[in-house]
Design a protein around this motif. Structure first.
Motif, PDB file in Angstrom:
ATOM      1  N   ASP A 208       0.824  -1.215   0.000  1.00 48.57           N
ATOM      2  CA  ASP A 208       0.000   0.000   0.000  1.00 48.57           C
ATOM      3  C   ASP A 208       0.857   1.263   0.000  1.00 48.57           C
ATOM      4  N   ALA A 209       2.044   1.187   0.609  1.00 50.69           N
ATOM      5  CA  ALA A 209       2.947   2.343   0.684  1.00 50.69           C
ATOM      6  C   ALA A 209       3.795   2.489  -0.582  1.00 50.69           C
ATOM      7  N   GLY A 210       3.617   1.556  -1.542  1.00 53.03           N
ATOM      8  CA  GLY A 210       4.392   1.618  -2.778  1.00 53.03           C
ATOM      9  C   GLY A 210       5.834   1.180  -2.603  1.00 53.03           C
ATOM     10  N   LEU A 211       6.117   0.400  -1.554  1.00 50.39           N
ATOM     11  CA  LEU A 211       7.493  -0.011  -1.266  1.00 50.39           C
ATOM     12  C   LEU A 211       7.717  -1.515  -1.433  1.00 50.39           C
ATOM     13  N   ALA A 212       6.749  -2.217  -1.976  1.00 45.63           N
ATOM     14  CA  ALA A 212       6.846  -3.677  -2.072  1.00 45.63           C
ATOM     15  C   ALA A 212       8.069  -4.139  -2.852  1.00 45.63           C
ATOM     16  N   ASP A 213       8.513  -3.354  -3.815  1.00 44.01           N
ATOM     17  CA  ASP A 213       9.677  -3.755  -4.604  1.00 44.01           C
ATOM     18  C   ASP A 213      10.992  -3.466  -3.881  1.00 44.01           C
ATOM     19  N   GLN A 214      10.926  -2.757  -2.751  1.00 40.90           N
ATOM     20  CA  GLN A 214      12.136  -2.406  -2.008  1.00 40.90           C
ATOM     21  C   GLN A 214      12.255  -3.126  -0.672  1.00 40.90           C
ATOM     22  N   VAL A 215      11.214  -3.869  -0.283  1.00 42.46           N
ATOM     23  CA  VAL A 215      11.180  -4.497   1.040  1.00 42.46           C
ATOM     24  C   VAL A 215      10.715  -5.943   0.909  1.00 42.46           C
ATOM     25  N   GLU A 216      11.434  -6.845   1.565  1.00 37.86           N
ATOM     26  CA  GLU A 216      11.032  -8.252   1.634  1.00 37.86           C
ATOM     27  C   GLU A 216      10.756  -8.589   3.086  1.00 37.86           C
ATOM     28  N   ILE A 217       9.664  -9.304   3.323  1.00 37.09           N
ATOM     29  CA  ILE A 217       9.272  -9.657   4.677  1.00 37.09           C
ATOM     30  C   ILE A 217       9.052 -11.159   4.747  1.00 37.09           C
ATOM     31  N   ASP A 218       9.616 -11.768   5.785  1.00 33.49           N
ATOM     32  CA  ASP A 218       9.348 -13.171   6.044  1.00 33.49           C
ATOM     33  C   ASP A 218       9.180 -13.349   7.542  1.00 33.49           C
ATOM     34  N   SER A 219       9.032 -14.590   7.984  1.00 33.68           N
ATOM     35  CA  SER A 219       8.836 -14.842   9.403  1.00 33.68           C
ATOM     36  C   SER A 219       9.429 -16.191   9.767  1.00 33.68           C
ATOM     37  N   ALA A 220       9.606 -16.375  11.081  1.00 36.77           N
ATOM     38  CA  ALA A 220      10.176 -17.618  11.590  1.00 36.77           C
ATOM     39  C   ALA A 220       9.814 -17.744  13.069  1.00 36.77           C
ATOM     40  N   GLY A 221      10.168 -18.887  13.635  1.00 34.98           N
ATOM     41  CA  GLY A 221       9.950 -19.126  15.052  1.00 34.98           C
ATOM     42  C   GLY A 221      11.262 -19.320  15.779  1.00 34.98           C
ATOM     43  N   THR A 222      11.197 -19.291  17.091  1.00 35.06           N
ATOM     44  CA  THR A 222      12.389 -19.558  17.894  1.00 35.06           C
ATOM     45  C   THR A 222      12.507 -21.032  18.244  1.00 35.06           C
ATOM     46  N   THR A 223      11.460 -21.809  17.947  1.00 36.29           N
ATOM     47  CA  THR A 223      11.476 -23.244  18.234  1.00 36.29           C
ATOM     48  C   THR A 223      11.139 -24.028  16.968  1.00 36.29           C
ATOM     49  N   ALA A 224      11.434 -25.321  16.996  1.00 37.12           N
ATOM     50  CA  ALA A 224      11.132 -26.203  15.865  1.00 37.12           C
ATOM     51  C   ALA A 224       9.809 -26.937  16.060  1.00 37.12           C
ATOM     52  N   TRP A 225       9.030 -26.562  17.065  1.00 32.97           N
ATOM     53  CA  TRP A 225       7.801 -27.278  17.385  1.00 32.97           C
ATOM     54  C   TRP A 225       6.836 -27.404  16.213  1.00 32.97           C
TER      55      TRP A 225
END
Length: 168
Positions: A31-48
């Protein structure tokens, strides 16, 4: 700072808070027009939960607020790896335990400085002691609505922070 600017959101199992924040932030950067300049991912601290999709209640809360798309169903939980610090500009922790864990994992002082509490970006100025988000997994649908509201509260602050970083 890398190009693109890379953000990882981290919670415990990577099925509730962090994927919700990842998807909300991804839409906010679009929405801010920055999608081509920013990548977002996620993760956890455990392998559960490694390999599992996002909790159905996470997806229901997102869809209930109009956040939809193929990336919702594509999510698979994974564990944050120490080596990722070299590839990330900002690592957002969902609660104080994650914050401490991530700072301990950071190989250098510069990498430790990349770790922040997600809610520290809330323009409402959430006090540091209250910045941790409760894990909605233990609650009901209202708990997921609370998590959604907390992430949304911080999202614009994250966008503004990154916009500022990109302009330097």
């Amino acid at each position: 700072m890398s190009t693109p600017y890379r953000i990882c959101v981290v919670c415990t199992g990577n099925i509730c808070r962090s994927p919700m924040a990842e998807l909300i932030l991804r839409r906010r950067f679009e929405d801010a027009g920055l999608a081509d300049q920013v990548e977002i991912d996620s993760a956890g601290t455990t392998a559960w939960e490694v390999g599992n999709p996002a909790d159905p209640r996470t997806l229901a809360a997102l869809r209930g607020h109009g956040v939809d798309g193929p990336d919702l169903d594509a999510h698979r939980a994974r564990v944050f790896e120490r080596s990722w610090f070299a590839e990330r500009d900002l690592v957002l922790a969902a609660d104080h335990g994650h914050y401490s864990t991530l700072r301990r994992l950071a190989p250098t002082p510069k990498d430790r400085d990349k770790v922040a509490m997600l809610r520290s970006f809330d323009p409402a100025g959430v006090p540091e002691a209250e910045q941790g988000m409760d894990d909605p997994w233990y609650g009901d649908d209202d708990s997921f609505e609370t998590t959604y509201a907390e992430v949304v509260g911080a999202a614009d602050g994250v966008v503004e922070h990154v916009r500022d970083q990109l302009s330097h």
